[in-house]
Design a protein around this motif. Structure first.
Motif, PDB file in Angstrom:
ATOM      1  N   CYS A   1      -5.019  -4.688  -8.597  1.00 22.91           N
ATOM      2  CA  CYS A   1      -4.453  -4.943  -7.502  1.00 22.91           C
ATOM      3  C   CYS A   1      -5.234  -5.026  -6.439  1.00 22.91           C
ATOM      4  O   CYS A   1      -5.327  -5.859  -5.303  1.00 22.91           O
ATOM      5  CB  CYS A   1      -3.302  -3.988  -7.117  1.00 22.91           C
ATOM      6  SG  CYS A   1      -1.869  -4.038  -8.335  1.00 22.91           S
ATOM      7  N   TRP A   2      -6.204  -3.906  -6.142  1.00 25.91           N
ATOM      8  CA  TRP A   2      -6.949  -3.823  -5.069  1.00 25.91           C
ATOM      9  C   TRP A   2      -8.574  -4.299  -5.299  1.00 25.91           C
ATOM     10  O   TRP A   2      -9.392  -4.352  -4.455  1.00 25.91           O
ATOM     11  CB  TRP A   2      -6.860  -2.432  -4.517  1.00 25.91           C
ATOM     12  CG  TRP A   2      -5.609  -2.082  -3.904  1.00 25.91           C
ATOM     13  CD1 TRP A   2      -4.628  -1.333  -4.831  1.00 25.91           C
ATOM     14  CD2 TRP A   2      -4.808  -2.585  -2.922  1.00 25.91           C
ATOM     15  NE1 TRP A   2      -3.470  -1.346  -4.139  1.00 25.91           N
ATOM     16  CE2 TRP A   2      -3.676  -1.804  -2.930  1.00 25.91           C
ATOM     17  CE3 TRP A   2      -5.275  -3.131  -1.629  1.00 25.91           C
ATOM     18  CZ2 TRP A   2      -2.845  -2.160  -1.824  1.00 25.91           C
ATOM     19  CZ3 TRP A   2      -4.523  -3.474  -0.606  1.00 25.91           C
ATOM     20  CH2 TRP A   2      -2.948  -2.794  -0.816  1.00 25.91           C
TER      21      TRP A   2
ATOM     22  N   CYS B   1      -1.433   4.642  -4.504  1.00 28.90           N
ATOM     23  CA  CYS B   1      -2.151   3.702  -5.266  1.00 28.90           C
ATOM     24  C   CYS B   1      -3.516   4.016  -5.786  1.00 28.90           C
ATOM     25  O   CYS B   1      -3.756   3.458  -6.954  1.00 28.90           O
ATOM     26  CB  CYS B   1      -2.262   2.437  -4.261  1.00 28.90           C
ATOM     27  SG  CYS B   1      -0.664   1.628  -3.822  1.00 28.90           S
ATOM     28  N   LYS B   2      -4.484   4.725  -5.041  1.00 32.37           N
ATOM     29  CA  LYS B   2      -5.650   5.130  -5.679  1.00 32.37           C
ATOM     30  C   LYS B   2      -5.459   5.830  -6.830  1.00 32.37           C
ATOM     31  O   LYS B   2      -6.540   5.576  -8.013  1.00 32.37           O
ATOM     32  CB  LYS B   2      -6.659   5.641  -4.782  1.00 32.37           C
ATOM     33  CG  LYS B   2      -6.938   4.914  -3.681  1.00 32.37           C
ATOM     34  CD  LYS B   2      -7.846   5.537  -2.731  1.00 32.37           C
ATOM     35  CE  LYS B   2      -8.326   4.659  -1.629  1.00 32.37           C
ATOM     36  NZ  LYS B   2      -9.066   5.267  -0.700  1.00 32.37           N
TER      37      LYS B   2
ATOM     38  N   TYR C   1      -4.804   0.185 -10.060  1.00 33.89           N
ATOM     39  CA  TYR C   1      -5.506  -0.079  -8.721  1.00 33.89           C
ATOM     40  C   TYR C   1      -6.505  -1.156  -8.790  1.00 33.89           C
ATOM     41  O   TYR C   1      -6.395  -1.750  -7.926  1.00 33.89           O
ATOM     42  CB  TYR C   1      -6.017   1.423  -8.382  1.00 33.89           C
ATOM     43  CG  TYR C   1      -6.900   1.374  -6.996  1.00 33.89           C
ATOM     44  CD1 TYR C   1      -5.989   1.522  -5.956  1.00 33.89           C
ATOM     45  CD2 TYR C   1      -8.092   1.371  -6.942  1.00 33.89           C
ATOM     46  CE1 TYR C   1      -6.595   1.530  -4.631  1.00 33.89           C
ATOM     47  CE2 TYR C   1      -8.818   1.326  -5.964  1.00 33.89           C
ATOM     48  CZ  TYR C   1      -8.062   1.271  -4.696  1.00 33.89           C
ATOM     49  OH  TYR C   1      -8.770   1.333  -3.509  1.00 33.89           O
ATOM     50  N   GLU C   2      -7.222  -0.967  -9.918  1.00 37.34           N
ATOM     51  CA  GLU C   2      -8.318  -1.932  -9.805  1.00 37.34           C
ATOM     52  C   GLU C   2      -7.976  -3.393 -10.004  1.00 37.34           C
ATOM     53  O   GLU C   2      -8.487  -4.559  -9.378  1.00 37.34           O
ATOM     54  CB  GLU C   2      -9.428  -1.812 -10.948  1.00 37.34           C
ATOM     55  CG  GLU C   2     -10.206  -0.680 -10.381  1.00 37.34           C
ATOM     56  CD  GLU C   2     -11.123  -0.601  -9.399  1.00 37.34           C
ATOM     57  OE1 GLU C   2     -11.602  -1.851  -9.186  1.00 37.34           O
ATOM     58  OE2 GLU C   2     -11.476   0.186  -8.915  1.00 37.34           O
TER      59      GLU C   2
ATOM     60  N   CYS D   1      -3.316   5.105  -9.320  1.00 33.44           N
ATOM     61  CA  CYS D   1      -2.582   4.116 -10.581  1.00 33.44           C
ATOM     62  C   CYS D   1      -3.572   3.528 -11.096  1.00 33.44           C
ATOM     63  O   CYS D   1      -4.341   2.949 -10.711  1.00 33.44           O
ATOM     64  CB  CYS D   1      -1.720   3.162  -9.597  1.00 33.44           C
ATOM     65  SG  CYS D   1      -0.850   2.125 -10.432  1.00 33.44           S
TER      66      CYS D   1
ATOM     67  N   LYS E   1       0.803  -1.357   0.096  1.00 35.45           N
ATOM     68  CA  LYS E   1       0.040  -0.063   0.151  1.00 35.45           C
ATOM     69  C   LYS E   1       0.737   1.247  -0.066  1.00 35.45           C
ATOM     70  O   LYS E   1       1.703   1.564   0.846  1.00 35.45           O
ATOM     71  CB  LYS E   1      -0.977  -0.050   1.293  1.00 35.45           C
ATOM     72  CG  LYS E   1      -1.838   1.167   1.196  1.00 35.45           C
ATOM     73  CD  LYS E   1      -3.070   0.845   0.653  1.00 35.45           C
ATOM     74  CE  LYS E   1      -4.119   1.725   0.736  1.00 35.45           C
ATOM     75  NZ  LYS E   1      -5.018   2.241   0.001  1.00 35.45           N
TER      76      LYS E   1
END
Length: 169
Positions: free
Chosen positions: A167-168, A158-159, A164-165, A161, A154
């Protein structure tokens, strides 16, 4: 630095940038998993790059299908970046370009341009920068040999990037 063989460690310049941003992103990108085409931030960067410095004649120089220099202006290669929030990643990328050119017998200076901020940073290839590039190339080689992507770490950005979707999500 023992046993540094540049010809075995040549990589695309963007991979040095990604190494400093996120090792997982680097690994995924190397495997052809690219999310940039879905990113508004990447599109903004491309537009900024395309429309900044319209009077420059020499833009987008590709060398050996490895590095893409944004602008060649006299004795200086210039990279155009959206913001200086990832300045260490920006620096290692241009250090690599200067190092790459030096390996070919070409001496240049560098500049990172942040047109949105109306800022420019001059970059020179020092012995310390060369050592950093060599270490980065070795680290990239290690990461790309991994069978699985590096763990998700984290980070504050990240948000924003494009991965993002992936990875998270």
């Amino acid at each position: 630095m023992d046993e540094f063989e540049f010809s075995n460690l040549k990589v695309q310049g963007i991979k040095l940038n990604y190494l400093y941003i996120c090792e997982r992103k680097l690994w995924l990108f190397d495997r052809g998993i690219t999310m940039e085409s879905n990113s508004d931030r990447v599109l903004q960067g491309k537009l900024l790059h395309e429309y900044s410095y319209p009077k420059e004649e020499i833009k987008e120089i590709m060398l050996d299908d490895i590095i893409r220099i944004d602008i060649l202006s006299g004795n200086t290669i210039r990279e155009v970046k959206y913001s200086n929030k990832m300045k260490e990643a920006d620096r290692i990328q241009i250090y690599y370009y200067l190092f790459y050119l030096k390996q070919k017998g070409i001496e240049k200076k560098g500049s990172i341009n942040y047109p949105k901020e109306r800022r420019r940073e001059t970059i020179e290839l020092t012995d310390e920068a060369i050592a950093e590039v060599k270490n980065a190339l070795k680290r990239i080689s290690e990461i790309l040999k991994l069978e699985k992507p590096p763990a998700i770490i984290k980070k504050p950005y990240c948000k924003k990037c494009s991965y993002y979707e992936f990875c998270w999500g």
